[in-house]
Design an enzyme around this catalytic site. Structure first.
Site, PDB file in Angstrom:
ATOM      1  N   CYS A  33     -16.655   1.864   1.333  1.00 19.47           N
ATOM      2  CA  CYS A  33     -15.491   1.006   1.568  1.00 19.47           C
ATOM      3  C   CYS A  33     -14.903   1.200   2.968  1.00 19.47           C
ATOM      4  CB  CYS A  33     -14.428   1.264   0.513  1.00 19.47           C
ATOM      5  SG  CYS A  33     -13.881   2.975   0.481  1.00 19.47           S
TER       6      CYS A  33
ATOM      7  N   ARG B  65       0.877  -1.188   0.000  1.00 16.23           N
ATOM      8  CA  ARG B  65       0.000   0.000   0.000  1.00 16.23           C
ATOM      9  C   ARG B  65       0.901   1.219   0.000  1.00 16.23           C
ATOM     10  NH1 ARG B  65      -5.236   1.603   3.645  1.00 16.23           N
ATOM     11  NH2 ARG B  65      -6.092   0.066   2.213  1.00 16.23           N
TER      12      ARG B  65
ATOM     13  N   GLN C 197     -10.358  -4.125  -2.740  1.00 17.10           N
ATOM     14  CA  GLN C 197     -11.622  -3.622  -2.198  1.00 17.10           C
ATOM     15  C   GLN C 197     -12.775  -3.895  -3.164  1.00 17.10           C
ATOM     16  OE1 GLN C 197     -12.329  -1.741   0.851  1.00 17.10           O
ATOM     17  NE2 GLN C 197     -14.366  -2.354   0.174  1.00 17.10           N
TER      18      GLN C 197
ATOM     19  N   ARG D 270     -14.059  -8.557   2.939  1.00 18.49           N
ATOM     20  CA  ARG D 270     -12.673  -8.396   2.519  1.00 18.49           C
ATOM     21  C   ARG D 270     -11.884  -9.659   2.893  1.00 18.49           C
ATOM     22  NH1 ARG D 270     -10.451  -3.349   1.938  1.00 18.49           N
ATOM     23  NH2 ARG D 270      -8.710  -4.576   1.129  1.00 18.49           N
TER      24      ARG D 270
ATOM     25  N   HIS E 216      -7.673   0.439  -6.089  1.00 22.76           N
ATOM     26  CA  HIS E 216      -7.825  -0.392  -4.891  1.00 22.76           C
ATOM     27  C   HIS E 216      -8.555  -1.676  -5.308  1.00 22.76           C
ATOM     28  CE1 HIS E 216      -7.865  -1.506  -0.814  1.00 22.76           C
ATOM     29  NE2 HIS E 216      -8.722  -0.643  -0.303  1.00 22.76           N
TER      30      HIS E 216
HETATM   31  N1  NVA Z   1     -10.108   6.651  -1.272  1.00 19.77           N
HETATM   32  C1  NVA Z   1      -9.689   6.288   0.059  1.00 19.77           C
HETATM   33  C2  NVA Z   1      -9.931   4.838   0.293  1.00 19.77           C
HETATM   34  C3  NVA Z   1      -9.517   4.340   1.646  1.00 19.77           C
HETATM   35  C4  NVA Z   1      -9.764   2.861   1.805  1.00 19.77           C
HETATM   36  C5  NVA Z   1      -8.224   6.642   0.243  1.00 19.77           C
HETATM   37  O1  NVA Z   1      -7.416   6.390  -0.661  1.00 19.77           O
HETATM   38  O2  NVA Z   1      -7.877   7.193   1.290  1.00 19.77           O
HETATM   39  N1   CP Z   2     -11.317  -0.004   2.886  1.00 20.95           N
HETATM   40  C1   CP Z   2     -10.026  -0.078   3.248  1.00 20.95           C
HETATM   41  O1   CP Z   2      -9.135  -0.373   2.446  1.00 20.95           O
HETATM   42  O2   CP Z   2      -9.826   0.170   4.562  1.00 20.95           O
HETATM   43  P1   CP Z   2      -8.412   0.383   5.284  1.00 20.95           P
HETATM   44  O3   CP Z   2      -7.860   1.687   4.778  1.00 20.95           O
HETATM   45  O4   CP Z   2      -8.747   0.406   6.735  1.00 20.95           O
HETATM   46  O5   CP Z   2      -7.514  -0.758   4.907  1.00 20.95           O
END
Ligand code: NVA
Ligand code: CP
Length: 306
Positions: A263, A101, A131, A291, A128
């Site tokens: 999400c 990530r 997700q 998930r 993502h």
């Molecule tokens: N769009 C959000 C998703 C978090 C799971 C982000 O990138 O922060």
């Molecule tokens: N939805 C999601 O990816 O959550 P986190 O940022 O908590 O991993």
């Protein structure tokens, strides 16, 4: 040949449906999973916070008999400028896979190019895929084969989730309406991928700047935060997104049976009202639970027993 999962298009439609359908069987206990990761190690390099992705992957890896090694970028030589290329070549000699990530999709592509082991995208600023793969499973679990006929609306920022939904619409042959403000739309590359894939699968991927048009008669309304991790744009963007808030007025245009998805994490009062969040929280937390189920099957798919 190693398989990466950087974007949803790394799966073809048949493989993507296989994962979704197998997840349902495994979740119901109709099929048992082997401990395919027995004796194998998976590194998890995270430069951004995570609750769901990190914990669900760690639990899934342990369930499959493997060992997860959680690494924060600041503790690796990456923090001192070691390249993606050299990090990938090094880790490939120690572990059997990497879950990453970070803030740069481009960096992740470079890392995956040099890694000799499967690499999974656990979220970048562009996409993502874990997700949305799981979200399609959640919809399949609820709607069965009808999932291809229901109207799904994504409303809000044209961010990583939005990009990934566009690809999912094409890959799974869904009926997807996406509404984003003109200046905060999705990445054209992901939109084009969704449109191209839908030519094969018979999906319908449609982009509008009118949230009402997307939500009218929708079966499912999906939203995500207006300010993603690393996005420091402020008031102008908040103003542009105001009419994209998922609130009871907007939802009154949808079907009475509408379901709302998020999400998580949510910023209640911005992209979704507290009232709407509470009303649909069972479904939203089912999404979060799934998930884990989906990722067990994804890992099994990417790491077949040799
Ligand atoms: N769009 C959000 C998703 C978090 C799971 C982000 O990138 O922060
Ligand atoms: N939805 C999601 O990816 O959550 P986190 O940022 O908590 O991993």
């Amino acid at each position: 040949m190693k398989r990466d999962f950087i974007d949803l298009w790394n799966l073809d439609p048949e493989e993507a449906w296989y994962i979704v359908k197998r997840t349902l069987k495994v979740k119901k206990g109709e099929e048992v999973q082997d401990r395919v990761l027995e004796g194998r190690n998976v590194a998890m390099i995270f430069t951004k916070p995570s609750t769901r992705t990190r914990v669900s992957f760690e639990v899934a890896i342990s369930f499959l008999g493997g060992n997860a090694i959680f690494l924060q970028e600041k503790e690796l030589q990456l923090a001192r400028g070691e390249s993606a290329q050299d990090t990938a070549r090094t880790l490939s000699r120690y572990v059997d896979g990497c879950i990453v990530r970070n803030h740069s999709h481009h960096w992740l592509e470079e890392f995956a190019k040099w890694a000799e082991i499967p690499v999974i995208n656990a979220l970048t600023e562009k996409s993502h895929p874990c997700q949305v793969l799981s979200d399609v499973f959640t919809l399949y679990e609820r709607f069965g084969e009808e999932v291809k006929n229901i109207k799904i609306a994504y409303v809000g920022d044209g961010n990583n989730l939005c990009n990934t939904w566009l690809v999912a619409g094409g890959l799974f042959g869904l009926n997807l309406f996406v509404a984003t403000p003109e200046d905060y739309g999705p990445d054209s590359y992901y939109l084009q991928a969704g449109l191209d894939l839908s030519n094969f699968t018979g999906g319908n991927v449609y982009l509008t700047t009118n949230p009402g048009e997307a939500v009218r008669d929708a079966d499912v309304v999906y939203t995500d935060v207006w300010f993603s991790m690393g996005d420091d744009s402020q008031d102008l963007k908040r103003e542009a997104l105001k009419e994209f808030q998922v609130n009871s007025d907007l939802l009154s245009l949808a079907k009475d049976s509408v379901l709302v998805m998020h999400c998580l994490p949510a910023k209640k009062g911005e992209e979704i009202t507290e009232e709407v969040f509470d009303k649909y929280s069972d479904f939203i937390f089912l999404q979060a639970e799934n998930r884990l189920h989906t990722q067990k099957v994804l890992l099994e798919f990417l790491f077949p027993k040799s």
